[in-house]
Design a protein around this motif. Structure first.
Motif, PDB file in Angstrom:
ATOM      1  N   ALA A  38      21.109  -0.310  -7.917  1.00  0.00           N
ATOM      2  CA  ALA A  38      21.723  -0.940  -7.413  1.00  0.00           C
ATOM      3  C   ALA A  38      21.552  -2.219  -8.163  1.00  0.00           C
ATOM      4  O   ALA A  38      20.251  -3.151  -7.747  1.00  0.00           O
ATOM      5  N   VAL A  39      22.743  -2.466  -9.108  1.00  0.00           N
ATOM      6  CA  VAL A  39      21.939  -3.320 -10.354  1.00  0.00           C
ATOM      7  C   VAL A  39      23.097  -4.831 -10.546  1.00  0.00           C
ATOM      8  O   VAL A  39      24.410  -3.881 -10.055  1.00  0.00           O
ATOM      9  N   LEU A  40      23.114  -5.878 -10.271  1.00  0.00           N
ATOM     10  CA  LEU A  40      24.107  -7.362 -10.243  1.00  0.00           C
ATOM     11  C   LEU A  40      23.516  -7.881 -10.776  1.00  0.00           C
ATOM     12  O   LEU A  40      22.452  -8.282 -11.157  1.00  0.00           O
ATOM     13  N   THR A  41      24.153  -8.671 -12.055  1.00  0.00           N
ATOM     14  CA  THR A  41      23.815  -9.865 -12.770  1.00  0.00           C
ATOM     15  C   THR A  41      24.033 -10.879 -11.850  1.00  0.00           C
ATOM     16  O   THR A  41      24.741 -11.131 -10.164  1.00  0.00           O
ATOM     17  N   GLY A  42      23.011 -11.991 -11.917  1.00  0.00           N
ATOM     18  CA  GLY A  42      23.678 -12.904 -11.081  1.00  0.00           C
ATOM     19  C   GLY A  42      23.053 -14.182 -12.053  1.00  0.00           C
ATOM     20  O   GLY A  42      21.869 -14.109 -13.467  1.00  0.00           O
ATOM     21  N   TYR A  43      23.425 -15.032 -11.752  1.00  0.00           N
ATOM     22  CA  TYR A  43      23.707 -16.341 -12.692  1.00  0.00           C
ATOM     23  C   TYR A  43      22.316 -17.646 -12.164  1.00  0.00           C
ATOM     24  O   TYR A  43      22.519 -18.940 -13.091  1.00  0.00           O
ATOM     25  N   ASP A  44      22.314 -17.996 -10.562  1.00  0.00           N
ATOM     26  CA  ASP A  44      22.227 -19.196 -10.561  1.00  0.00           C
ATOM     27  C   ASP A  44      21.045 -19.209  -8.837  1.00  0.00           C
ATOM     28  O   ASP A  44      21.216 -18.053  -8.327  1.00  0.00           O
ATOM     29  N   TYR A  45      20.663 -19.837  -8.424  1.00  0.00           N
ATOM     30  CA  TYR A  45      19.874 -19.951  -7.304  1.00  0.00           C
ATOM     31  C   TYR A  45      20.757 -19.257  -6.026  1.00  0.00           C
ATOM     32  O   TYR A  45      19.653 -18.215  -5.533  1.00  0.00           O
ATOM     33  N   THR A  46      21.494 -20.138  -5.532  1.00  0.00           N
ATOM     34  CA  THR A  46      22.211 -19.404  -4.180  1.00  0.00           C
ATOM     35  C   THR A  46      22.024 -17.756  -4.307  1.00  0.00           C
ATOM     36  O   THR A  46      22.236 -17.407  -3.293  1.00  0.00           O
ATOM     37  N   ILE A  47      23.262 -17.482  -5.160  1.00  0.00           N
ATOM     38  CA  ILE A  47      23.739 -15.942  -5.591  1.00  0.00           C
ATOM     39  C   ILE A  47      22.165 -15.515  -5.482  1.00  0.00           C
ATOM     40  O   ILE A  47      21.955 -13.900  -5.066  1.00  0.00           O
ATOM     41  N   ALA A  48      21.018 -16.235  -5.946  1.00  0.00           N
ATOM     42  CA  ALA A  48      20.048 -14.981  -6.215  1.00  0.00           C
ATOM     43  C   ALA A  48      18.680 -14.365  -4.988  1.00  0.00           C
ATOM     44  O   ALA A  48      19.033 -13.452  -4.329  1.00  0.00           O
ATOM     45  N   ARG A  49      19.322 -15.442  -4.598  1.00  0.00           N
ATOM     46  CA  ARG A  49      18.848 -16.017  -2.862  1.00  0.00           C
ATOM     47  C   ARG A  49      19.923 -14.661  -2.166  1.00  0.00           C
ATOM     48  O   ARG A  49      19.354 -13.942  -1.531  1.00  0.00           O
ATOM     49  N   ILE A  50      21.014 -14.496  -1.836  1.00  0.00           N
ATOM     50  CA  ILE A  50      22.062 -13.960  -1.165  1.00  0.00           C
ATOM     51  C   ILE A  50      21.559 -12.241  -1.903  1.00  0.00           C
ATOM     52  O   ILE A  50      21.314 -11.606  -0.858  1.00  0.00           O
ATOM     53  N   LEU A  51      21.734 -12.040  -3.161  1.00  0.00           N
ATOM     54  CA  LEU A  51      21.033 -10.863  -3.808  1.00  0.00           C
ATOM     55  C   LEU A  51      20.042  -9.827  -3.530  1.00  0.00           C
ATOM     56  O   LEU A  51      20.022  -8.683  -2.714  1.00  0.00           O
ATOM     57  N   ASP A  52      19.082 -10.990  -3.327  1.00  0.00           N
ATOM     58  CA  ASP A  52      17.840 -10.329  -2.721  1.00  0.00           C
ATOM     59  C   ASP A  52      17.427 -10.282  -1.497  1.00  0.00           C
ATOM     60  O   ASP A  52      16.917  -9.151  -0.957  1.00  0.00           O
ATOM     61  N   ARG A  53      18.152 -10.972  -0.321  1.00  0.00           N
ATOM     62  CA  ARG A  53      18.168 -10.891   0.519  1.00  0.00           C
ATOM     63  C   ARG A  53      19.236  -9.674   1.275  1.00  0.00           C
ATOM     64  O   ARG A  53      19.067  -9.058   2.162  1.00  0.00           O
ATOM     65  N   ALA A  54      20.038  -9.716   0.194  1.00  0.00           N
ATOM     66  CA  ALA A  54      20.644  -7.853   0.827  1.00  0.00           C
ATOM     67  C   ALA A  54      20.277  -6.715   0.340  1.00  0.00           C
ATOM     68  O   ALA A  54      20.185  -6.112   0.689  1.00  0.00           O
ATOM     69  N   GLY A  55      18.947  -6.923  -0.343  1.00  0.00           N
ATOM     70  CA  GLY A  55      18.622  -5.977  -1.326  1.00  0.00           C
ATOM     71  C   GLY A  55      18.576  -4.846  -2.679  1.00  0.00           C
ATOM     72  O   GLY A  55      18.407  -4.266  -2.581  1.00  0.00           O
ATOM     73  N   ILE A  56      19.832  -6.241  -3.446  1.00  0.00           N
ATOM     74  CA  ILE A  56      19.397  -5.326  -4.156  1.00  0.00           C
ATOM     75  C   ILE A  56      18.321  -5.443  -5.174  1.00  0.00           C
ATOM     76  O   ILE A  56      17.509  -5.820  -4.966  1.00  0.00           O
ATOM     77  N   ASP A  57      18.015  -4.107  -5.676  1.00  0.00           N
ATOM     78  CA  ASP A  57      16.654  -3.472  -6.627  1.00  0.00           C
ATOM     79  C   ASP A  57      17.123  -4.536  -7.511  1.00  0.00           C
ATOM     80  O   ASP A  57      16.121  -4.895  -7.794  1.00  0.00           O
ATOM     81  N   VAL A  58      18.376  -4.737  -9.040  1.00  0.00           N
ATOM     82  CA  VAL A  58      17.765  -5.970 -10.200  1.00  0.00           C
ATOM     83  C   VAL A  58      19.052  -6.233  -9.880  1.00  0.00           C
ATOM     84  O   VAL A  58      19.767  -6.299  -9.908  1.00  0.00           O
ATOM     85  N   ILE A  59      17.690  -8.153 -10.402  1.00  0.00           N
ATOM     86  CA  ILE A  59      19.546  -8.914 -10.714  1.00  0.00           C
ATOM     87  C   ILE A  59      19.529  -8.964 -12.766  1.00  0.00           C
ATOM     88  O   ILE A  59      17.998  -8.931 -13.019  1.00  0.00           O
ATOM     89  N   LEU A  60      20.159  -9.039 -12.518  1.00  0.00           N
ATOM     90  CA  LEU A  60      20.829  -8.930 -14.781  1.00  0.00           C
ATOM     91  C   LEU A  60      21.195  -9.953 -14.773  1.00  0.00           C
ATOM     92  O   LEU A  60      21.439 -10.936 -14.780  1.00  0.00           O
ATOM     93  N   VAL A  61      19.809 -10.931 -15.132  1.00  0.00           N
ATOM     94  CA  VAL A  61      20.291 -12.161 -15.949  1.00  0.00           C
ATOM     95  C   VAL A  61      21.444 -12.600 -16.957  1.00  0.00           C
ATOM     96  O   VAL A  61      20.545 -12.031 -17.914  1.00  0.00           O
TER      97      VAL A  61
END
Length: 277
Positions: free
Chosen positions: A28-51
């Motif tokens: 599961a991959v989602l894009t992320g562009y900022d600190y706040t969203i990255a924290r949420i995605l990481d805590r939710a267990g996303i596998d990869v954050i694509l900047v």
């Protein structure tokens, strides 16, 4: 993040993604562009954050991804990495190399990839193209920098295509795309994104490669899926392509919240005595 990646048993690495493919576990991959969203995605267990260089669209308001610069990508990537590090440090962070940061020469590409990796400790970079960038992918991976490929509809080449229609529907283009996917794997790419191509072709590519194939508008047979966070959260009313499943309507929620705030401020209801010093 790089130095202690192996010490963090939960941190997703290129090896972990390969294991997931081999075990039939979807990525599961989602894009992320900022600190706040990255924290949420990481805590939710996303596998990869694509900047993603899609920051050019969703953050800067450009109509294409072409205007965004290496400096701007590094700005977004630094915020995302800090967000992941401040949460569970699970998610792999992959950063798009923007338009013209890797097309001029292998040396220029390596220099920019190295700068992206060094200035914010991400895990990998992503590049669009097949045979035209194969030697560059090899040069970068030989230097120890993991590369994710991108085939099919490639937004950095949108002026070449002339539209965002589905790619590789005809036999010749489909065959070329398959060859490019294999070439990227041979050149050292650890994964490849396939965008807006027929599902059957995407499935064939996923089965033919040992590395993970991540789809966007490419059907369920891929090893994983990626979406732009702003699209799947319903922040964009004007853009709703067929391949996006909208999991929330944050546009309406935010508008309603702001409307209530306006009403409370203008009526004198906010702040209340309990909210004042």
């Amino acid at each position: 993040m790089k130095e202690n990646a192996e010490q963090k048993s939960g941190h997703v690495t290129t090896r972990r993604l390969l294991d997931m493919k081999q075990n039939g576990e979807k990525i599961a991959v989602l894009t992320g562009y900022d600190y706040t969203i990255a924290r949420i995605l990481d805590r939710a267990g996303i596998d990869v954050i694509l900047v993603g260089d899609s920051a050019s669209n969703v953050f800067s308001g450009h109509t294409t991804t072409l205007p965004i610069t290496v400096d701007e990508m590094i700005y977004h990537a630094r915020a995302v990495v800090k967000g992941v590090q401040s949460a569970t440090s699970r998610a792999m962070v992959v950063v798009d190399m923007p338009f013209m940061s890797y097309q001029l020469s292998e040396e220029e590409a390596l220099r920019n990839a190295g700068r992206i990796m060094k200035e914010h400790e991400c895990d990998a970079v992503k590049m669009e193209g097949g045979s035209s960038i194969a030697a560059t992918v090899r040069r970068i991976t030989d230097a120890g920098i993991p590369v994710m490929g991108h085939l099919g509809l490639m937004p950095q080449s949108i002026y070449k295509y002339g539209s965002y229609k589905v790619r590789a529907q005809e036999g010749a283009e489909a065959e070329e795309l398959m060859k490019d996917a294999r070439l990227l794997e041979e050149s050292g790419a650890f994964a490849v994104v396939v965008e807006k191509i027929p599902s059957a072709l995407a499935g064939e590519i996923a089965r033919s490669l040992t590395i993970p194939v991540i789809g966007i508008g490419a059907g369920v047979e891929c090893d994983g899926q990626v979406l732009v966070i702003n699209d799947m959260l319903g922040l964009n009313r004007e853009f709703h392509p067929r391949f996006v499943r909208q999991y929330a309507d944050l546009n309406t929620i935010i508008e309603d919240a702001v409307g209530q705030y306006l009403e409370d401020v203008r009526s004198g209801d906010f702040p209340s005595p309990e909210e004042s010093y």
